[in-house]
Design a protein around this motif. Structure first.
Motif, PDB file in Angstrom:
ATOM      1  N   THR A 168      67.321  19.268  41.181  1.00  0.00           N
ATOM      2  CA  THR A 168      66.739  19.180  42.518  1.00  0.00           C
ATOM      3  C   THR A 168      65.243  18.967  42.379  1.00  0.00           C
ATOM      4  N   GLU A 169      64.599  18.631  43.464  1.00  0.00           N
ATOM      5  CA  GLU A 169      63.167  18.377  43.409  1.00  0.00           C
ATOM      6  C   GLU A 169      62.410  19.614  42.929  1.00  0.00           C
ATOM      7  N   LEU A 170      61.511  19.394  41.974  1.00  0.00           N
ATOM      8  CA  LEU A 170      60.687  20.486  41.455  1.00  0.00           C
ATOM      9  C   LEU A 170      59.599  20.783  42.472  1.00  0.00           C
ATOM     10  N   THR A 171      59.505  22.049  42.856  1.00  0.00           N
ATOM     11  CA  THR A 171      58.472  22.450  43.813  1.00  0.00           C
ATOM     12  C   THR A 171      57.570  23.500  43.177  1.00  0.00           C
ATOM     13  N   PHE A 172      56.326  23.521  43.651  1.00  0.00           N
ATOM     14  CA  PHE A 172      55.352  24.462  43.117  1.00  0.00           C
ATOM     15  C   PHE A 172      55.741  25.907  43.431  1.00  0.00           C
ATOM     16  N   GLU A 173      56.562  26.109  44.466  1.00  0.00           N
ATOM     17  CA  GLU A 173      56.915  27.456  44.895  1.00  0.00           C
ATOM     18  C   GLU A 173      58.155  28.015  44.200  1.00  0.00           C
ATOM     19  N   GLN A 174      59.123  27.150  43.829  1.00  0.00           N
ATOM     20  CA  GLN A 174      60.371  27.676  43.283  1.00  0.00           C
ATOM     21  C   GLN A 174      60.540  27.464  41.782  1.00  0.00           C
ATOM     22  N   PHE A 175      59.833  26.517  41.188  1.00  0.00           N
ATOM     23  CA  PHE A 175      59.915  26.348  39.740  1.00  0.00           C
ATOM     24  C   PHE A 175      59.533  27.630  38.984  1.00  0.00           C
ATOM     25  N   PRO A 176      58.586  28.440  39.491  1.00  0.00           N
ATOM     26  CA  PRO A 176      58.266  29.682  38.782  1.00  0.00           C
ATOM     27  C   PRO A 176      59.448  30.628  38.571  1.00  0.00           C
ATOM     28  N   HIS A 177      60.472  30.579  39.439  1.00  0.00           N
ATOM     29  CA  HIS A 177      61.643  31.432  39.211  1.00  0.00           C
ATOM     30  C   HIS A 177      62.311  31.092  37.883  1.00  0.00           C
ATOM     31  N   ILE A 178      62.435  29.797  37.590  1.00  0.00           N
ATOM     32  CA  ILE A 178      63.035  29.372  36.322  1.00  0.00           C
ATOM     33  C   ILE A 178      62.161  29.800  35.152  1.00  0.00           C
ATOM     34  N   LEU A 179      60.862  29.657  35.307  1.00  0.00           N
ATOM     35  CA  LEU A 179      59.939  30.037  34.236  1.00  0.00           C
ATOM     36  C   LEU A 179      59.930  31.550  34.017  1.00  0.00           C
ATOM     37  N   GLU A 180      60.027  32.318  35.092  1.00  0.00           N
ATOM     38  CA  GLU A 180      60.028  33.782  34.975  1.00  0.00           C
ATOM     39  C   GLU A 180      61.259  34.273  34.216  1.00  0.00           C
ATOM     40  N   ALA A 181      62.402  33.594  34.402  1.00  0.00           N
ATOM     41  CA  ALA A 181      63.650  34.013  33.768  1.00  0.00           C
ATOM     42  C   ALA A 181      63.908  33.306  32.454  1.00  0.00           C
ATOM     43  N   GLY A 182      63.021  32.366  32.078  1.00  0.00           N
ATOM     44  CA  GLY A 182      63.267  31.607  30.863  1.00  0.00           C
ATOM     45  C   GLY A 182      62.105  31.523  29.904  1.00  0.00           C
TER      46      GLY A 182
ATOM     47  N   ASN B 264      80.248  36.276  45.561  1.00  0.00           N
ATOM     48  CA  ASN B 264      80.142  36.853  44.226  1.00  0.00           C
ATOM     49  C   ASN B 264      78.681  36.919  43.808  1.00  0.00           C
ATOM     50  N   GLU B 265      78.392  37.899  42.957  1.00  0.00           N
ATOM     51  CA  GLU B 265      77.051  38.007  42.411  1.00  0.00           C
ATOM     52  C   GLU B 265      77.127  38.094  40.889  1.00  0.00           C
ATOM     53  N   MET B 266      76.041  37.707  40.252  1.00  0.00           N
ATOM     54  CA  MET B 266      75.921  37.769  38.795  1.00  0.00           C
ATOM     55  C   MET B 266      74.609  38.472  38.475  1.00  0.00           C
ATOM     56  N   GLU B 267      74.712  39.648  37.876  1.00  0.00           N
ATOM     57  CA  GLU B 267      73.503  40.398  37.550  1.00  0.00           C
ATOM     58  C   GLU B 267      73.036  40.098  36.131  1.00  0.00           C
ATOM     59  N   TYR B 268      71.810  40.550  35.816  1.00  0.00           N
ATOM     60  CA  TYR B 268      71.196  40.345  34.502  1.00  0.00           C
ATOM     61  C   TYR B 268      71.207  38.863  34.139  1.00  0.00           C
ATOM     62  N   SER B 269      70.785  38.039  35.087  1.00  0.00           N
ATOM     63  CA  SER B 269      70.812  36.586  34.890  1.00  0.00           C
ATOM     64  C   SER B 269      69.500  36.111  34.277  1.00  0.00           C
ATOM     65  N   LEU B 270      69.609  35.318  33.210  1.00  0.00           N
ATOM     66  CA  LEU B 270      68.465  34.734  32.530  1.00  0.00           C
ATOM     67  C   LEU B 270      68.713  33.241  32.309  1.00  0.00           C
ATOM     68  N   VAL B 271      67.652  32.490  32.081  1.00  0.00           N
ATOM     69  CA  VAL B 271      67.764  31.043  31.901  1.00  0.00           C
ATOM     70  C   VAL B 271      67.979  30.721  30.428  1.00  0.00           C
TER      71      VAL B 271
END
Length: 333
Positions: free
Chosen positions: A74-88, A132-139
């Protein structure tokens, strides 16, 4: 009450940042992008046996609980890309008082970074009883890629402990986002030992990609549970592609010069700097070695050349890979 059917447009992913890794939390933000369902990646063994019966007497057991999410591009945005970086990559503490700067980098001195685990919810907002939920999720891995005249795109593969039925968190507010665009991205390439971000490759950048295998893996120790209780770091692997327009410059030919650098195996300092509006930006710095300079390609009548390579640690420059995001978000939701 009549039956309620779930249209595909009402599917949604929601994220929540965990305070304690593995302790599920309510979602706090809706992921703005195409939907993908959480997958059950658990392992079940069917026992083979002969017990004097013509048909199989079913006997099976589970050896591992695991969840997975292949988050579509999906389109990379300045606001949501940090979620991937925080978990990866790492958890970043923002600096500034608006705008806010978050710096993410892989260590090269054996320091183990701290990442932020997430609880991810997947469901249909109309037929919401199958949530459904998935806990302890990392990239596990993520990719950013972009082409001329288009937005940068992001995708990621997450792993998590398990899939658990839950009641969906009621969220309707969407985070305001802005896309990072390839046309508003500057490419810089400098010699090792120099200052990264000094020499712009003007008039030649046509896009590219960065693929990151984070090195994060679950640790499947025997600890009384079928799901993992912790994670560890292994070596991250980062590969890139840069696409150049073929140009004979007045003083420099980028394709010719980078071809020579590839042949010599020389480290290159690469910066991609994408600017947005209202104090938004993304800067990616890499110490690189080109692996291959590909042949000429017809790109809508333009002659382009793709250079493929991998990121290395440069002791001379004290650099590996980093990404700095500036936005107007004080705290990631």
């Amino acid at each position: 009450m009549p039956d309620v059917y779930g249209p595909y447009s009402m599917n949604k992913l929601q994220l929540g940042r965990e305070s304690t890794a593995g302790t599920a939390v309510a979602a706090t933000t809706v992921w703005r992008g195409p939907f993908a369902m959480l997958e059950d990646a658990s392992e079940r063994v069917i026992v083979e046996e002969q017990v004097g019966q013509l048909v199989q007497a079913e006997r099976s057991y589970d050896t591992m609980y695991r969840g997975r999410l292949a988050m579509p591009s999906t389109e990379l945005t300045f606001e949501q890309f940090p979620h991937i970086l925080e978990a990866g990559v790492m958890t970043a503490t923002p600096s500034g008082a608006g705008p806010y700067t978050r710096a993410y980098s892989y260590p090269y001195n054996n320091t183990v970074p701290t990442v932020k685990s997430y609880t991810i919810e997947a469901y249909n907002a109309a037929a919401d009883d199958d949530c459904n939920e998935m806990e302890y999720s990392l990239v596990e891995e993520f990719t950013i890629e972009g082409q001329a005249q288009k937005s940068w795109m992001m995708s990621a593969t997450w792993f998590g402990r398990q899939l658990t039925p839950t009641t969906a968190t009621s969220l309707s507010t969407l985070v305001a986002v802005e896309e990072a665009l390839v046309p508003k991205t500057l490419l810089y390439i400098d010699d090792t030992g120099g200052t990264i971000g000094t020499t712009q490759a003007s008039g030649v950048f046509m896009g590219g990609s960065i693929k990151v295998a984070t090195g994060l893996v679950p640790v499947p120790v025997g600890d009384g549970n079928l799901y993992y209780v912790t994670h560890k770091w292994t070596k991250p692997t980062i590969n890139y592609s840069l696409i150049f327009e073929l140009v004979k410059g007045a003083s420099k030919s980028w394709v010719k010069d980078e071809r020579a650098k590839q042949k010599a195996g020389t480290v290159r300092l690469v910066r991609l700097s994408a600017s947005g509006s209202s104090n938004r930006s993304m800067v990616i710095d890499m110490a690189c070695k080109h692996d291959k300079v590909n042949g000429y390609t017809n790109s809508d009548g333009n002659t382009t050349v793709q250079i493929d390579g991998h990121v290395v640690y440069s002791s001379t420059d004290a650099k590996l890979w980093s990404c700095t995001i500036i936005n107007n978000v004080s705290a990631l939701p």
